[in-house]
Design a protein around this motif. Structure first.
Motif, PDB file in Angstrom:
ATOM      1  N   ASP A   1      78.927  73.037   9.634  1.00 53.29           N
ATOM      2  CA  ASP A   1      77.586  72.672  10.183  1.00 53.29           C
ATOM      3  C   ASP A   1      76.415  73.155   9.217  1.00 53.29           C
ATOM      4  OD1 ASP A   1      78.843  72.046  12.512  1.00 53.29           O
ATOM      5  OD2 ASP A   1      78.280  73.460  13.837  1.00 53.29           O
ATOM      6  N   VAL A   2      75.593  72.205   8.879  1.00 52.69           N
ATOM      7  CA  VAL A   2      74.624  72.646   7.901  1.00 52.69           C
ATOM      8  C   VAL A   2      73.422  71.987   8.299  1.00 52.69           C
ATOM      9  CG1 VAL A   2      73.749  71.931   5.523  1.00 52.69           C
ATOM     10  CG2 VAL A   2      76.402  72.449   6.003  1.00 52.69           C
ATOM     11  N   THR A   3      72.323  72.755   8.259  1.00 48.35           N
ATOM     12  CA  THR A   3      70.981  72.110   8.647  1.00 48.35           C
ATOM     13  C   THR A   3      69.920  72.396   7.325  1.00 48.35           C
ATOM     14  OG1 THR A   3      70.262  74.141   9.478  1.00 48.35           O
ATOM     15  CG2 THR A   3      71.171  72.565  11.068  1.00 48.35           C
ATOM     16  N   VAL A   4      69.195  71.366   7.065  1.00 46.62           N
ATOM     17  CA  VAL A   4      68.476  71.513   5.862  1.00 46.62           C
ATOM     18  C   VAL A   4      66.848  71.367   6.627  1.00 46.62           C
ATOM     19  CG1 VAL A   4      67.777  70.070   3.873  1.00 46.62           C
ATOM     20  CG2 VAL A   4      70.087  70.381   4.729  1.00 46.62           C
ATOM     21  N   ASN A   5      66.188  72.391   6.208  1.00 48.08           N
ATOM     22  CA  ASN A   5      64.750  72.373   6.440  1.00 48.08           C
ATOM     23  C   ASN A   5      63.736  72.384   4.979  1.00 48.08           C
ATOM     24  OD1 ASN A   5      64.265  72.559   9.566  1.00 48.08           O
ATOM     25  ND2 ASN A   5      66.087  73.884   9.059  1.00 48.08           N
ATOM     26  N   GLY A   6      63.239  71.365   4.672  1.00 50.11           N
ATOM     27  CA  GLY A   6      62.374  71.297   3.708  1.00 50.11           C
ATOM     28  C   GLY A   6      61.607  69.970   3.377  1.00 50.11           C
ATOM     29  N   PRO A   7      60.835  69.738   2.475  1.00 47.58           N
ATOM     30  CA  PRO A   7      60.049  68.560   2.152  1.00 47.58           C
ATOM     31  C   PRO A   7      60.885  67.319   2.052  1.00 47.58           C
ATOM     32  CG  PRO A   7      60.281  70.082   0.311  1.00 47.58           C
ATOM     33  CD  PRO A   7      60.571  70.812   1.259  1.00 47.58           C
ATOM     34  N   GLY A   8      60.515  66.213   2.239  1.00 48.66           N
ATOM     35  CA  GLY A   8      61.301  65.142   2.235  1.00 48.66           C
ATOM     36  C   GLY A   8      60.351  63.643   2.417  1.00 48.66           C
ATOM     37  N   ILE A   9      60.870  62.407   2.662  1.00 47.39           N
ATOM     38  CA  ILE A   9      60.069  61.640   2.971  1.00 47.39           C
ATOM     39  C   ILE A   9      60.669  60.620   3.997  1.00 47.39           C
ATOM     40  CG2 ILE A   9      59.096  61.275   0.542  1.00 47.39           C
ATOM     41  CD1 ILE A   9      61.471  59.122   0.000  1.00 47.39           C
ATOM     42  N   THR A  10      59.859  59.715   4.455  1.00 47.59           N
ATOM     43  CA  THR A  10      60.461  58.916   5.525  1.00 47.59           C
ATOM     44  C   THR A  10      61.541  57.857   5.180  1.00 47.59           C
ATOM     45  OG1 THR A  10      58.921  57.250   5.442  1.00 47.59           O
ATOM     46  CG2 THR A  10      58.425  59.306   7.133  1.00 47.59           C
ATOM     47  N   GLY A  11      62.517  57.194   5.999  1.00 41.92           N
ATOM     48  CA  GLY A  11      63.144  56.266   5.610  1.00 41.92           C
ATOM     49  C   GLY A  11      62.247  55.021   4.944  1.00 41.92           C
ATOM     50  N   ALA A  12      61.422  54.920   5.642  1.00 41.67           N
ATOM     51  CA  ALA A  12      60.403  53.551   5.322  1.00 41.67           C
ATOM     52  C   ALA A  12      59.843  53.804   3.957  1.00 41.67           C
ATOM     53  CB  ALA A  12      59.219  53.299   6.080  1.00 41.67           C
ATOM     54  N   ALA A  13      59.459  55.125   3.372  1.00 37.31           N
ATOM     55  CA  ALA A  13      59.083  55.334   2.143  1.00 37.31           C
ATOM     56  C   ALA A  13      60.172  55.371   1.082  1.00 37.31           C
ATOM     57  CB  ALA A  13      58.373  56.622   2.018  1.00 37.31           C
ATOM     58  N   ALA A  14      61.412  55.723   1.575  1.00 34.81           N
ATOM     59  CA  ALA A  14      62.352  55.602   0.519  1.00 34.81           C
ATOM     60  C   ALA A  14      63.118  54.366   0.403  1.00 34.81           C
ATOM     61  CB  ALA A  14      63.750  56.452   1.267  1.00 34.81           C
ATOM     62  N   ALA A  15      62.951  53.585   1.372  1.00 33.40           N
ATOM     63  CA  ALA A  15      63.517  52.191   1.340  1.00 33.40           C
ATOM     64  C   ALA A  15      64.812  52.123   0.758  1.00 33.40           C
ATOM     65  CB  ALA A  15      62.499  51.083   0.543  1.00 33.40           C
ATOM     66  N   PRO A  16      65.792  52.604   1.249  1.00 34.93           N
ATOM     67  CA  PRO A  16      67.429  52.547   0.615  1.00 34.93           C
ATOM     68  C   PRO A  16      67.767  51.061   0.353  1.00 34.93           C
ATOM     69  CG  PRO A  16      67.156  54.184   2.406  1.00 34.93           C
ATOM     70  CD  PRO A  16      65.714  53.365   2.612  1.00 34.93           C
ATOM     71  N   THR A  17      68.214  51.171  -0.817  1.00 34.33           N
ATOM     72  CA  THR A  17      68.901  49.882  -0.863  1.00 34.33           C
ATOM     73  C   THR A  17      70.369  49.810  -1.243  1.00 34.33           C
ATOM     74  OG1 THR A  17      66.766  49.135  -2.233  1.00 34.33           O
ATOM     75  CG2 THR A  17      68.734  47.892  -2.742  1.00 34.33           C
ATOM     76  N   ILE A  18      71.234  49.249  -0.301  1.00 27.31           N
ATOM     77  CA  ILE A  18      72.572  49.151  -0.204  1.00 27.31           C
ATOM     78  C   ILE A  18      72.838  47.781   0.371  1.00 27.31           C
ATOM     79  CG2 ILE A  18      72.386  50.467   1.916  1.00 27.31           C
ATOM     80  CD1 ILE A  18      75.150  51.802   0.824  1.00 27.31           C
ATOM     81  N   ASP A  19      73.863  47.260  -0.610  1.00 27.70           N
ATOM     82  CA  ASP A  19      74.470  46.186   0.021  1.00 27.70           C
ATOM     83  C   ASP A  19      75.961  46.476   0.704  1.00 27.70           C
ATOM     84  OD1 ASP A  19      72.660  44.423  -1.127  1.00 27.70           O
ATOM     85  OD2 ASP A  19      73.714  44.341  -2.995  1.00 27.70           O
ATOM     86  N   GLY A  20      76.227  45.365   1.597  1.00 28.55           N
ATOM     87  CA  GLY A  20      77.707  45.526   2.104  1.00 28.55           C
ATOM     88  C   GLY A  20      77.338  45.735   3.816  1.00 28.55           C
ATOM     89  N   ASP A  21      77.744  46.508   4.413  1.00 27.44           N
ATOM     90  CA  ASP A  21      78.362  46.401   5.784  1.00 27.44           C
ATOM     91  C   ASP A  21      76.788  46.915   6.749  1.00 27.44           C
ATOM     92  OD1 ASP A  21      80.626  45.169   5.648  1.00 27.44           O
ATOM     93  OD2 ASP A  21      81.569  46.967   5.262  1.00 27.44           O
ATOM     94  N   CYS A  22      75.933  47.688   5.894  1.00 25.98           N
ATOM     95  CA  CYS A  22      75.003  48.381   6.626  1.00 25.98           C
ATOM     96  C   CYS A  22      73.668  47.918   6.619  1.00 25.98           C
ATOM     97  CB  CYS A  22      74.911  49.941   6.183  1.00 25.98           C
ATOM     98  SG  CYS A  22      74.301  50.118   4.504  1.00 25.98           S
ATOM     99  N   LYS A  23      73.374  46.641   6.345  1.00 26.67           N
ATOM    100  CA  LYS A  23      72.148  45.916   6.186  1.00 26.67           C
ATOM    101  C   LYS A  23      71.574  45.757   7.592  1.00 26.67           C
ATOM    102  CE  LYS A  23      72.747  43.170   2.133  1.00 26.67           C
ATOM    103  NZ  LYS A  23      72.584  41.497   1.624  1.00 26.67           N
ATOM    104  N   GLU A  24      72.385  46.056   8.670  1.00 31.03           N
ATOM    105  CA  GLU A  24      71.992  46.066  10.104  1.00 31.03           C
ATOM    106  C   GLU A  24      71.061  47.264  10.369  1.00 31.03           C
ATOM    107  OE1 GLU A  24      75.081  45.321  12.733  1.00 31.03           O
ATOM    108  OE2 GLU A  24      76.293  46.979  11.830  1.00 31.03           O
ATOM    109  N   VAL A  25      71.258  48.268   9.821  1.00 33.40           N
ATOM    110  CA  VAL A  25      70.765  49.495  10.049  1.00 33.40           C
ATOM    111  C   VAL A  25      69.015  49.404  10.001  1.00 33.40           C
ATOM    112  CG1 VAL A  25      70.678  51.979   9.596  1.00 33.40           C
ATOM    113  CG2 VAL A  25      72.638  50.780   9.715  1.00 33.40           C
ATOM    114  N   GLN A  26      68.504  49.887  10.619  1.00 28.95           N
ATOM    115  CA  GLN A  26      66.786  50.595  10.537  1.00 28.95           C
ATOM    116  C   GLN A  26      66.569  51.956  10.935  1.00 28.95           C
ATOM    117  OE1 GLN A  26      64.905  47.919   9.779  1.00 28.95           O
ATOM    118  NE2 GLN A  26      66.587  46.426   9.854  1.00 28.95           N
ATOM    119  N   MET A  27      66.043  52.192   9.730  1.00 31.53           N
ATOM    120  CA  MET A  27      65.731  53.753   9.748  1.00 31.53           C
ATOM    121  C   MET A  27      64.584  54.199   9.272  1.00 31.53           C
ATOM    122  SD  MET A  27      68.505  54.537   6.641  1.00 31.53           S
ATOM    123  CE  MET A  27      68.147  56.478   6.734  1.00 31.53           C
TER     124      MET A  27
END
Length: 527
Positions: free
Chosen positions: A402-428
């Protein structure tokens, strides 16, 4: 699950040319050993071969005539590759396995529709399987299940292929034929894929619905299962709805559903554009895998002894390079520091999503987007991904922690991950994503390994790893460079090579700093 807090920057120090900043706020990574030990299948470190006209097979693992290149085999053996998928991929929709057996001088040379190249069938079934033995990897063969009236494969061809590969030389026609061609002993191949991306129109194949494919898969899988009950069968997975339908129609006779994920990077003048889109793409894949895992958990309630798992049959980070004012996909762009961060992020996902993810096959080991790039006919270059896969295979196996991470980051909207294939249906969009990604494994009772990836493209990050009780940090392996676009070249092969150092941290935490896109593995031992 990773947790993040709002970034509060305590101090900023402009470092070197001003491109990289040092963030003084420390990210806290806490590693704990759970009561229930969940194994990580080493098959997640698999690879895939396909004749894609980029010298992956011909000009890669073999010369142009299908003769194995010993210097490439030697390098691949270093990686301890657990499984190798072949012959594709999109090209499988037109591959006829019978053309690749028997006297090599009698095999045809054909133009391939999928990748606009040629196939001379010199590296056929026997050559591939004997090469797998040389490399010390398990073979995974993919059937032609295309529905094209001229090029599509049939169930009887699939059954004959199994018989040729695994049949007894004394009692079966396929086995006798194989023996006649000089290979008396059965190869005992366990993994067989039924179809490839049947939901799409790529190559010599027409689009199928989930119901159409699921019905055909039910026939193929049940027939194969009844005749060869010990084989491990893989069916084509895709979206959540597709997988649900396929499971309803054919789930009882398969062992895996396959998924494909391609991160997408744009490069201009040798530099990555919109790097957050690339570096956080593994998080989007993980969100999709979690949803598929929930579906499988519900389906597997009655299959506790043999649950269906996921095989990430194709994955990598694709490059599109700006040429004449247009971004064009190419496999010739070298693997760079940021590619190592993306690949490590993907591997961390496979670890965290174990045992739902039971296999993964990177494309490709040689040339293409490979771990190795050939130079002429007798030389080869190790890319940073070669070192990454080698180290993960050595250290990141065992049971997940088990691993937990606490620290600075960004939202999924700001990151706007770009990946083709099977996960285009995911909203994060609202999901919080830490800049530091982490995974941990326990390989033995005495040894724990922690993986750290800095997903920031321009900021060095300080990380404090809170160690499990009774463990101390003893060694660090790191792959990092001040330039995230750096790569190894024939002229300079040591731009991206790992460094190791011994440490002795007896207290409860180990603090370190990671450059942008850095990958670091930490070895812990019991005191």
């Amino acid at each position: 699950m990773q947790k993040t807090k709002t970034a509060v920057c305590i101090a900023l120090l402009i470092w070197m040319s001003g491109v990289v900043t040092v963030i003084a706020q420390t990210t806290r990574v806490t590693v704990t050993i759970p009561e229930q030990r969940i194994p990580i299948d080493p098959m997640i470190y698999g690879q895939m071969l396909e004749n894609v006209n980029d010298s992956v097979i011909y000009g890669g693992v073999t010369d142009g005539n299908g003769n194995v290149q010993p210097h490439i085999t030697k390098l691949l053996k270093e990686l301890d590759i657990p499984v190798m998928r072949w012959p594709g991929g999109t090209v499988i929709h037109e591959y006829r396995w019978r053309e690749g057996i028997g006297p090599r001088q009698l095999r045809p040379v054909v133009n391939t529709y999928a990748w606009k190249g040629t196939e001379n069938y010199q590296f056929g079934t026997d050559e591939f399987l004997n090469w797998c033995k040389d490399v010390n990897t398990a073979a995974y063969i993919n059937f032609n299940m295309a529905n094209h009236p001229l090029y599509g494969g049939t169930l009887w061809e699939a059954l004959d292929w199994i018989e040729y590969v695994n049949g007894s030389a004394d009692t079966t026609n396929g086995g006798r034929l194989r023996a006649a061609y000089g290979h008396k002993a059965p190869y005992n191949v366990q993994y067989w894929g039924i179809g490839n991306e049947n939901y799409g129109p790529w190559g010599r194949h027409n689009v199928e619905t989930a119901a159409e494919y699921g019905s055909r898969l039910a026939l193929w899988a049940s027939t194969i299962r009844n005749k060869y009950p010990g084989l491990r069968l893989l069916g084509v997975g895709h979206t959540l709805d597709w997988n649900r339908t396929v499971l309803e129609k054919s789930g009882k006779d398969i062992d895996f559903l396959t998924q494909h994920y391609y991160v997408v990077s744009k490069l201009k003048d040798g530099s990555i554009q919109n790097p957050d889109h690339t570096l956080f793409a593994p998080a989007k894949m993980e969100a999709h895998l979690r949803s598929l895992g929930n579906l499988l958990a519900n389906y597997n309630k009655d299959r506790t002894n043999n649950p269906i798992r996921l095989s990430i049959d194709e994955w990598n980070n694709r490059h599109s390079v700006l040429q004449n004012n247009e971004y064009k996909f190419t496999r010739q762009s070298p693997r760079r520091q940021f590619d190592a961060a993306v690949a490590a992020g993907m591997l961390n996902v496979f670890i965290r999503q174990s045992p739902v993810v039971g296999m993964a096959n990177y494309i490709f080991p040689v040339n293409g987007h490979g771990l190795i790039r050939t130079i002429g006919t007798d030389d080869a270059l190790k890319t940073p991904l070669f070192y990454l896969f080698k180290q993960y295979r050595q250290w990141m196996t065992g049971t997940k922690l088990d691993v937990t991470v606490n620290g600075p980051g960004i939202t999924g909207a700001a990151a706007a991950p770009t990946i083709d294939g099977d996960c285009k249906e995911v909203q994060m969009d609202s999901e919080q994503l830490a800049y530091i990604d982490a995974a941990a494994v326990q390989s033995t009772e005495e040894t724990v390994y922690v993986s750290l990836v800095n997903r920031s493209f321009n900021s060095s990050r300080e990380v404090a790893v809170v160690l499990p009780a009774g463990y101390r940090a003893v060694e660090v392996w790191e792959l990092q460079q001040t330039n995230i676009n750096a790569f190894n070249s024939p002229e300079n092969r040591d731009v991206l090579v790992p460094k190791t150092r011994l440490i002795n941290r007896r207290k409860g935490a180990y603090t370190t700093r990671l450059l942008p896109c850095a990958v670091m593995l930490l070895k812990l031992e019991k005191k």
